[in-house]
Design a protein around this motif. Structure first.
Motif, mmCIF file in Angstrom:
data_model
loop_
_atom_site.group_PDB
_atom_site.id
_atom_site.type_symbol
_atom_site.label_atom_id
_atom_site.label_comp_id
_atom_site.label_asym_id
_atom_site.label_seq_id
_atom_site.Cartn_x
_atom_site.Cartn_y
_atom_site.Cartn_z
ATOM 1 N N LYS A 3 -31.952 -13.738 -12.791
ATOM 2 C CA LYS A 3 -31.504 -13.528 -11.418
ATOM 3 C C LYS A 3 -31.195 -14.887 -10.815
ATOM 4 O O LYS A 3 -31.978 -15.819 -10.934
ATOM 5 C CB LYS A 3 -32.592 -12.824 -10.610
ATOM 6 C CG LYS A 3 -32.196 -11.413 -10.225
ATOM 7 C CD LYS A 3 -33.246 -10.722 -9.395
ATOM 8 C CE LYS A 3 -33.474 -11.405 -8.055
ATOM 9 N NZ LYS A 3 -34.642 -10.879 -7.351
ATOM 10 N N SER A 4 -30.031 -15.001 -10.212
ATOM 11 C CA SER A 4 -29.684 -16.291 -9.632
ATOM 12 C C SER A 4 -30.377 -16.427 -8.287
ATOM 13 O O SER A 4 -30.478 -15.480 -7.525
ATOM 14 C CB SER A 4 -28.181 -16.409 -9.455
ATOM 15 O OG SER A 4 -27.746 -15.464 -8.509
ATOM 16 N N THR A 5 -30.864 -17.604 -8.033
ATOM 17 C CA THR A 5 -31.530 -17.888 -6.778
ATOM 18 C C THR A 5 -30.476 -18.182 -5.733
ATOM 19 O O THR A 5 -29.572 -18.977 -5.968
ATOM 20 C CB THR A 5 -32.414 -19.142 -6.928
ATOM 21 O OG1 THR A 5 -33.047 -19.081 -8.197
ATOM 22 C CG2 THR A 5 -33.454 -19.210 -5.838
ATOM 23 N N VAL A 6 -30.612 -17.532 -4.588
ATOM 24 C CA VAL A 6 -29.696 -17.822 -3.501
ATOM 25 C C VAL A 6 -30.319 -18.891 -2.626
ATOM 26 O O VAL A 6 -31.441 -18.739 -2.156
ATOM 27 C CB VAL A 6 -29.351 -16.567 -2.677
ATOM 28 C CG1 VAL A 6 -28.501 -16.929 -1.466
ATOM 29 C CG2 VAL A 6 -28.607 -15.572 -3.552
ATOM 30 N N LYS A 7 -29.616 -19.970 -2.469
ATOM 31 C CA LYS A 7 -30.100 -21.068 -1.648
ATOM 32 C C LYS A 7 -29.337 -21.115 -0.340
ATOM 33 O O LYS A 7 -28.176 -20.734 -0.281
ATOM 34 C CB LYS A 7 -29.910 -22.404 -2.374
ATOM 35 C CG LYS A 7 -30.988 -22.675 -3.388
ATOM 36 C CD LYS A 7 -30.927 -24.104 -3.885
ATOM 37 C CE LYS A 7 -31.472 -25.076 -2.852
ATOM 38 N NZ LYS A 7 -31.623 -26.440 -3.392
ATOM 39 N N THR A 8 -30.009 -21.583 0.691
ATOM 40 C CA THR A 8 -29.340 -21.778 1.976
ATOM 41 C C THR A 8 -29.387 -23.258 2.280
ATOM 42 O O THR A 8 -30.393 -23.913 2.020
ATOM 43 C CB THR A 8 -30.062 -20.995 3.092
ATOM 44 O OG1 THR A 8 -30.149 -19.645 2.678
ATOM 45 C CG2 THR A 8 -29.259 -21.044 4.385
ATOM 46 N N ALA A 33 -19.532 -20.487 -1.915
ATOM 47 C CA ALA A 33 -20.516 -20.069 -0.912
ATOM 48 C C ALA A 33 -20.398 -18.572 -0.674
ATOM 49 O O ALA A 33 -19.292 -18.050 -0.581
ATOM 50 C CB ALA A 33 -20.297 -20.826 0.392
ATOM 51 N N LYS A 34 -21.534 -17.889 -0.610
ATOM 52 C CA LYS A 34 -21.533 -16.450 -0.302
ATOM 53 C C LYS A 34 -21.241 -16.282 1.183
ATOM 54 O O LYS A 34 -20.458 -15.453 1.576
ATOM 55 C CB LYS A 34 -22.916 -15.854 -0.582
ATOM 56 C CG LYS A 34 -23.203 -15.551 -2.036
ATOM 57 C CD LYS A 34 -24.552 -14.825 -2.074
ATOM 58 C CE LYS A 34 -25.144 -14.497 -3.403
ATOM 59 N NZ LYS A 34 -24.263 -14.002 -4.439
ATOM 60 N N THR A 35 -21.925 -17.049 2.000
ATOM 61 C CA THR A 35 -21.693 -17.011 3.440
ATOM 62 C C THR A 35 -21.492 -18.433 3.920
ATOM 63 O O THR A 35 -22.027 -19.374 3.333
ATOM 64 C CB THR A 35 -22.892 -16.405 4.202
ATOM 65 O OG1 THR A 35 -24.036 -17.245 3.992
ATOM 66 C CG2 THR A 35 -23.207 -15.000 3.748
ATOM 67 N N ALA A 36 -20.722 -18.567 4.975
ATOM 68 C CA ALA A 36 -20.476 -19.879 5.565
ATOM 69 C C ALA A 36 -20.290 -19.680 7.056
ATOM 70 O O ALA A 36 -19.499 -18.849 7.484
ATOM 71 C CB ALA A 36 -19.234 -20.507 4.952
ATOM 72 N N SER A 48 -24.834 -20.166 2.315
ATOM 73 C CA SER A 48 -25.765 -19.644 1.312
ATOM 74 C C SER A 48 -24.945 -19.477 0.044
ATOM 75 O O SER A 48 -23.751 -19.152 0.095
ATOM 76 C CB SER A 48 -26.377 -18.312 1.751
ATOM 77 O OG SER A 48 -25.403 -17.302 1.752
ATOM 78 N N TYR A 49 -25.560 -19.770 -1.078
ATOM 79 C CA TYR A 49 -24.825 -19.732 -2.343
ATOM 80 C C TYR A 49 -25.779 -19.486 -3.501
ATOM 81 O O TYR A 49 -26.978 -19.762 -3.411
ATOM 82 C CB TYR A 49 -24.072 -21.047 -2.562
ATOM 83 C CG TYR A 49 -24.957 -22.275 -2.470
ATOM 84 C CD1 TYR A 49 -25.584 -22.787 -3.606
ATOM 85 C CD2 TYR A 49 -25.191 -22.896 -1.255
ATOM 86 C CE1 TYR A 49 -26.419 -23.902 -3.522
ATOM 87 C CE2 TYR A 49 -26.015 -24.008 -1.161
ATOM 88 C CZ TYR A 49 -26.630 -24.497 -2.293
ATOM 89 O OH TYR A 49 -27.459 -25.588 -2.212
ATOM 90 N N ALA A 50 -25.235 -18.948 -4.582
ATOM 91 C CA ALA A 50 -26.021 -18.745 -5.794
ATOM 92 C C ALA A 50 -26.130 -20.086 -6.493
ATOM 93 O O ALA A 50 -25.123 -20.735 -6.783
ATOM 94 C CB ALA A 50 -25.338 -17.727 -6.688
ATOM 95 N N THR A 54 -22.753 -22.721 -7.791
ATOM 96 C CA THR A 54 -22.226 -23.873 -7.067
ATOM 97 C C THR A 54 -23.377 -24.676 -6.493
ATOM 98 O O THR A 54 -24.541 -24.382 -6.754
ATOM 99 C CB THR A 54 -21.233 -23.414 -5.969
ATOM 100 O OG1 THR A 54 -20.585 -24.577 -5.436
ATOM 101 C CG2 THR A 54 -21.919 -22.649 -4.856
ATOM 102 N N SER A 55 -23.060 -25.702 -5.728
ATOM 103 C CA SER A 55 -24.100 -26.527 -5.128
ATOM 104 C C SER A 55 -23.619 -27.011 -3.769
ATOM 105 O O SER A 55 -22.427 -26.930 -3.464
ATOM 106 C CB SER A 55 -24.370 -27.743 -6.011
ATOM 107 O OG SER A 55 -23.213 -28.563 -6.041
ATOM 108 N N SER A 56 -24.542 -27.532 -2.983
ATOM 109 C CA SER A 56 -24.193 -28.069 -1.676
ATOM 110 C C SER A 56 -23.128 -29.152 -1.832
ATOM 111 O O SER A 56 -22.158 -29.219 -1.075
ATOM 112 C CB SER A 56 -25.451 -28.629 -1.020
ATOM 113 O OG SER A 56 -25.114 -29.416 0.084
ATOM 114 N N ALA A 57 -23.279 -29.987 -2.851
ATOM 115 C CA ALA A 57 -22.323 -31.074 -3.077
ATOM 116 C C ALA A 57 -20.928 -30.540 -3.396
ATOM 117 O O ALA A 57 -19.927 -31.032 -2.869
ATOM 118 C CB ALA A 57 -22.805 -31.977 -4.203
#
Length: 102
Positions: A3-8, A33-36, A48-50, A54-57
């Motif tokens: 399961k991918s972790t969703v990070k905010t 990003a899932k949401t922006a 928020s993204y899986a 992807t990553s914040s960078a």
């Protein structure tokens, strides 16, 4: 499956108006990003993204490529110059690191 972790994540993105908001959020979503949600007043973008996608960078880099300076990335001048007149925000003070100049 894993399961991918969703990070905010929340970071600063320079911009001015509603048109900026659309472009910034679109660029973030395109980068995974899932949401922006960009706040015009605080100039903060909440995404928020899986984590496995992807990553914040990566998201910030995509936004910078669309013409907007972010906390960690600086938009290339040509992209900034292409922005609509009302979107030309005051650039963040650029530490003169011409990484693109080589």
């Amino acid at each position: 499956g894993t399961k991918s972790t969703v990070k905010t994540s929340t970071f600063k993105v320079w911009g001015n108006c509603g048109m900026c908001k659309t472009t910034i959020e679109k660029a973030a979503k395109k980068a995974g990003a899932k949401t922006a949600n960009w706040n015009e007043d605080s100039k903060e973008l909440k995404v928020s993204y899986a984590e496995n996608k992807t990553s914040s960078a990566k998201i910030q880099e995509a936004i910078a490529k669309s013409g907007y300076d972010t906390q960690d990335f600086t938009a290339v001048k040509s992209a900034y110059d292409n922005l609509h007149g009302c979107c030309k925000y005051d650039r963040k003070q650029i530490k003169l690191l011409f990484t693109h100049a080589q």
